[in-house]
Design an enzyme around this catalytic site. Structure first.
Site, PDB file in Angstrom:
ATOM      1  N   SER A   1       0.869  -1.172   0.000  1.00 60.04           N
ATOM      2  CA  SER A   1       0.000   0.000   0.000  1.00 60.04           C
ATOM      3  C   SER A   1       0.901   1.215   0.000  1.00 60.04           C
ATOM      4  O   SER A   1       2.067   1.139   0.414  1.00 60.04           O
ATOM      5  CB  SER A   1      -0.884   0.032   1.254  1.00 60.04           C
ATOM      6  OG  SER A   1      -1.533   1.280   1.394  1.00 60.04           O
TER       7      SER A   1
ATOM      8  N   TYR B   1      -3.109  -0.795  10.165  1.00 58.02           N
ATOM      9  CA  TYR B   1      -2.931  -0.978   8.720  1.00 58.02           C
ATOM     10  C   TYR B   1      -1.529  -0.556   8.285  1.00 58.02           C
ATOM     11  O   TYR B   1      -0.836  -1.299   7.582  1.00 58.02           O
ATOM     12  CB  TYR B   1      -3.990  -0.156   7.985  1.00 58.02           C
ATOM     13  CG  TYR B   1      -3.991  -0.341   6.491  1.00 58.02           C
ATOM     14  CD1 TYR B   1      -4.539  -1.473   5.904  1.00 58.02           C
ATOM     15  CD2 TYR B   1      -3.446   0.627   5.644  1.00 58.02           C
ATOM     16  CE1 TYR B   1      -4.556  -1.647   4.530  1.00 58.02           C
ATOM     17  CE2 TYR B   1      -3.460   0.467   4.264  1.00 58.02           C
ATOM     18  CZ  TYR B   1      -4.009  -0.667   3.718  1.00 58.02           C
ATOM     19  OH  TYR B   1      -4.015  -0.833   2.353  1.00 58.02           O
TER      20      TYR B   1
END
Length: 267
Positions: A159, A172
């Site tokens: 990401s 995350y």
């Protein structure tokens, strides 16, 4: 170019990026006359938590390519036994594995301040994004090491949060930073066995998980602002390019994002 069947496992294939990548892979290798993309033919094992969404993905794929060779395996990537069953099913059906797209993941609770984050919420994100990626990579690595011809490719879905965090995203962000370390370690440990490993860092692809981006998300300055998104198929084409390189070449890290999203300079 002669088509040679290759075998892929795509986790998180029931929706979003996983679904788009699976569709992109199976549309290769049909021949120019069919209007398909040039490249090897892929057979794909679709893995995800819910069989109904996997079957929806399979139906979309078969609508585009009726002769697609697919295997739907409901899998909770946080469960070592479920992961072992997935790769056992792939080995039993196909006898080898050429690609793992390690894609299953979760954002975790949104809008929760770090000091208010429950341990159970932290653990759920870590179990899915990091432990699940480890379990799948390890199972794929074992198959690729033992098969003949030896080798294969693992692509981890990172990401842009592996580089720069958003507010209130500690679970995350931490797992995506950890995935970068896993990618580098696999790249090194896989060298003797012709196992290549790369990572794609994605920003604001238009999926159900990112639907809030266009209505407004929290920025580093505390404001809510809408953010641009890109078509998820642009991500899928990038994954396919990485996947179809010869094992002598590797895209170690690729970043694909909506051009005008706040990434460069955010934080």
């Amino acid at each position: 170019m002669k088509s040679v069947a290759r075998i892929a496992v795509v986790t998180g294939a029931g929706s979003g990026i996983g679904r788009s990548v699976a569709l992109e892979l199976v549309q290769t290798g049909q021949g120019a006359a069919a209007g398909s993309r040039v490249g090897p033919k892929w057979s794909v094992a679709l893995a995800g938590r819910h069989n109904e969404t996997l079957e929806e993905t399979a139906a979309l794929i078969r609508a585009a390519r009726p002769d697609a060779e697919l295997l739907c395996v409901p899998t909770d990537v946080t469960d070592p036994e479920a992961v072992a069953a997935l790769f056992s099913a792939v080995h039993e059906r196909y006898g080898r594995l050429d690609l793992l797209f390690n894609n299953a993941g979760t954002f975790g609770p949104g809008g929760v301040r770090f000091e208010d984050l429950e341990y159970s919420a932290w653990r759920k994100v870590v179990d899915t994004n990091l432990n699940g990626a480890f379990l799948c990579a390890q199972a794929a690595f074992r198959l690729m090491k033992e098969q003949t011809p030896q080798g294969g490719r693992i692509i981890n879905n990172g990401s842009i949060s592996a580089h720069t965090p958003r507010p209130n995203s500690a679970p995350y962000t931490a797992t995506k930073h950890a995935l970068t370390g896993l990618t580098k370690s696999l790249s090194l440990d896989g060298r003797p066995y012709s196992i290549a490993c790369g990572q794609i860092d994605i920003g604001n692809a238009a999926t159900d998980m990112t639907s809030a981006m266009q209505s407004g998300v929290l920025q580093a300055n505390g404001e809510l602002s809408p953010e641009p998104v890109m078509d998820v198929s642009d991500v899928a084409r990038t994954v396919r390019h990485m996947a179809e390189l010869p094992l002598e070449a590797n895209v170690q890290f690729a970043t694909v994002l909506a051009t005008n999203m706040p990434f460069i300079g955010r934080g």
